[in-house]
Design an enzyme around this catalytic site. Structure first.
Site, PDB file in Angstrom:
ATOM      1  N   GLU A   1      41.843  35.454  41.712  1.00 13.40           N
ATOM      2  CA  GLU A   1      42.273  34.808  40.463  1.00 13.40           C
ATOM      3  C   GLU A   1      42.593  33.341  40.766  1.00 13.40           C
ATOM      4  O   GLU A   1      43.080  33.017  41.851  1.00 13.40           O
ATOM      5  CB  GLU A   1      43.557  35.514  39.993  1.00 13.40           C
ATOM      6  CG  GLU A   1      44.235  34.914  38.772  1.00 13.40           C
ATOM      7  CD  GLU A   1      45.629  35.525  38.525  1.00 13.40           C
ATOM      8  OE1 GLU A   1      46.315  35.879  39.520  1.00 13.40           O
ATOM      9  OE2 GLU A   1      46.025  35.649  37.359  1.00 13.40           O
TER      10      GLU A   1
ATOM     11  N   CYS B   1      44.518  40.360  38.200  1.00 12.34           N
ATOM     12  CA  CYS B   1      45.913  40.450  38.638  1.00 12.34           C
ATOM     13  C   CYS B   1      46.726  41.504  37.875  1.00 12.34           C
ATOM     14  O   CYS B   1      46.514  42.687  38.055  1.00 12.34           O
ATOM     15  CB  CYS B   1      46.549  39.069  38.540  1.00 12.34           C
ATOM     16  SG  CYS B   1      48.119  38.930  39.439  1.00 12.34           S
TER      17      CYS B   1
ATOM     18  N   LYS C   1      41.754  37.312  30.993  1.00  6.24           N
ATOM     19  CA  LYS C   1      42.887  38.190  31.303  1.00  6.24           C
ATOM     20  C   LYS C   1      43.622  38.625  30.040  1.00  6.24           C
ATOM     21  O   LYS C   1      44.079  37.781  29.264  1.00  6.24           O
ATOM     22  CB  LYS C   1      43.834  37.442  32.246  1.00  6.24           C
ATOM     23  CG  LYS C   1      44.986  38.263  32.806  1.00  6.24           C
ATOM     24  CD  LYS C   1      45.713  37.414  33.857  1.00  6.24           C
ATOM     25  CE  LYS C   1      46.848  38.120  34.536  1.00  6.24           C
ATOM     26  NZ  LYS C   1      47.429  37.264  35.611  1.00  6.24           N
TER      27      LYS C   1
END
Lengths: 361, 361
Positions: free
Chosen positions: A52, A215, A142
């Site tokens: 990321e 993440c 995300k």
């Protein structure tokens, strides 16, 4: 019992990165990434997974209000040029090299998106680039942004790092769209092979089915299952995860162990309960004074560790996995069609937060 | 950061059971259960969790077609008498003793249900009985039935045990309804305390919120999350899990280790990602020639082991937990209201089985 499925071998790499300091030039970061990419390719990797926000420091640890300073962390893309990053002089060299090598990439970055109406939105994004086809196959933004919009006052006296992703980014609007990675394994069935066949017979035999998370997404079973329901064989996950979690008790060492424990637990159970491999890749080490966990790790569809990083620095982990190993879980314990009972799952989407049962008298 | 919540201490017991052989009388089984119950109560337990199908052998390992033989495994209940089990001479002594002791029970059993229209349905069920109030507070019927309707032909030559739950039981129709356990901790807020208060302020302060699952349910993140979304602090889970899993490679010892690994992984991640305690209780050992894993285990809301069984026999594990420890996870990493993005979860209920992306050209 079904006959053992034919192997679907794939050599891939987790390209763990040490810290990107604010003072580091983009050139120096790209040089390190090229080294990782070349190392991976020299060991036969056909896919390289970067972390990321691989191109910058994890800037959401600070509150930065100056728009000029802030812009430096973002890659501009737009409705007119949705994959501008691949042509940007700030990044291009990576994609060019991947194309030369015929290697696919997962690359996390901060995306500044301008839509058709000229509206600008910032996302914590990643893309999947096919080196063979020299094009972006899929983009992911995300969905599960952790942290807060406003800094949390530090009551611990231990210099807590902020987690301000909700300040910098808008939650992803693309959902969890699995995709096929073209030509990533040999012998995959094509659309023309499928003519007249029962789709069930073709499961697990086409080009590999890939899902991307970033993440904190990995802690959310919803994300894994959305991909599992698309037959994902491979989940790619880059992360920057603080090793300093003041909400946990204990020393900083104990906190780091706890952060690693939760990272592993999340990826392990997501892999097992969706019968897929996962490649989880850290940016790690002491980055601009903040400590990030390492623990880059590859799990198999039974939740076993295939390989794990040993350092907190740039480190290339290359493994060969057999995607056919996903079939056993997908066809037995986690054969969704046979076992899921969606009529009892309404709450998962009808309700966002907690609704407790009424208090008793 | 919020001030540390007031403790909500609860002493509870995992009442692991060794095997119930087909040849064992019901009386001998109840005698063992009473011993476990008395032991738990003597150590201060206010809640005792028994396994799945605690009153019988795990009969779905066989195909039994004789209706008379089959009926012996079931407890009859009906629309007219939905908790008949508490009054049945075959079980009553347990509930009577729990009432005397003021101890609550989770008890797994095979339920033969007759509805208003006289229709008979068999469920793999459990109930929550309040010893203080001498009544059944909640019933749960297993939603995720594993195995098959028809026996699987054994191609391994190793005498595979069958898993015929889908033959014997109908999937549960009650969903995942969390409930409050009356008076299970001291100082819980009541309905009258709530007048005029913001429900958010009352979260985690009433009588404990409990969810029940049975065995295979624990592998399904959907079940855990349905309870998590009701603020569950305590998930109770009885199981009978075969130690002989021929789908895994390796020796019988390795297969048992694998079954234990997946059991623990499922319960651990469910507890962590929903910030709740879980009490997972086995019937175990060599039962009528079938080998069942032990590994009864209690997890805390961070996914850490509170206690674990040491034997494959009747064993009473008594621990004191602080339900207030659920608050940290529920208010931070797993603060659902802040972080979940239900707009991207449609697939979880719109789709039961796998739909792969189209094959490429």
């Amino acid at each position: 019992m079904a006959t053992k499925p034919a192997p679907r071998l794939l050599t891939l790499a987790a390209a763990q990165m040490g810290p990107n300091q604010l003072a580091d030039t983009r050139e120096s970061i790209l040089t390190r990434m090229l080294t990782l990419l070349n190392t991976a390719a020299s060991q036969g990797a056909k896919l390289v997974v970067f972390p990321e926000l691989a191109l910058t420091t994890f800037f959401p640890r600070w509150q930065i209000d100056d728009p000029v300073k802030k812009a430096e962390f973002f890659e501009p893309e737009s409705h007119d040029d949705p994959h501008a990053i691949t042509k940007s002089p700030r990044v291009k060299v990576l994609f060019d090299r991947a194309t030369e090598l015929g290697v696919d990439l997962y690359l996390g970055y901060a995306e500044r998106w301008t839509d058709k109406q000229g509206q600008v939105t910032d996302y914590n994004a990643t893309l999947y680039y096919s080196g063979k086809e020299a094009r972006v196959v899929s983009k992911y933004r995300k969905v599960h942004l952790p942290g807060t919009k406003e800094p949390i006052e530090d009551q611990t006296g231990r210099g807590v790092e902020q987690q301000l992703e909700k300040r910098y980014f808008t939650p992803g609007d693309l959902g969890f769209q699995a995709f096929r990675a073209p030509g990533l394994v040999d012998g995959a069935l094509t659309a023309s092979d499928a003519a007249g066949k029962d789709p069930k017979e073709l499961e697990g035999k086409g080009d590999p089915i890939v899902g991307m998370v970033i993440c904190n997404d990995r802690r959310w079973a919803e994300a894994w299952r959305c991909y599992g329901l698309q037959g994902a064989e491979l989940i790619l996950d880059g992360y920057n995860t603080t090793a300093y979690a003041p909400q946990y008790d204990g020393t900083r060492e104990e906190q780091e162990a706890e952060a690693l424990f939760h990272h592993r637990l999340s990826c392990q159970s997501g892999s097992y309960t969706n019968a897929c491999f996962s490649v989880n890749v850290a940016k790690c080490g002491i980055e601009d004074g903040g400590s990030l966990i390492a623990g880059s790790i590859i799990y198999d569809p039974d939740g076993h560790v295939v390989a794990e990083s040993k350092t907190k620095e740039d480190e290339c982990i290359v493994v060969t996995v057999d995607l056919a190993k996903c079939r056993r879980g997908k066809e037995r314990v986690f054969a969704f069609e046979k076992h899921r009972r969606t009529e009892h799952y309404q709450r998962l989407i009808e309700q966002k937060g907690v609704v407790e049962p009424p208090l008793l008298g």
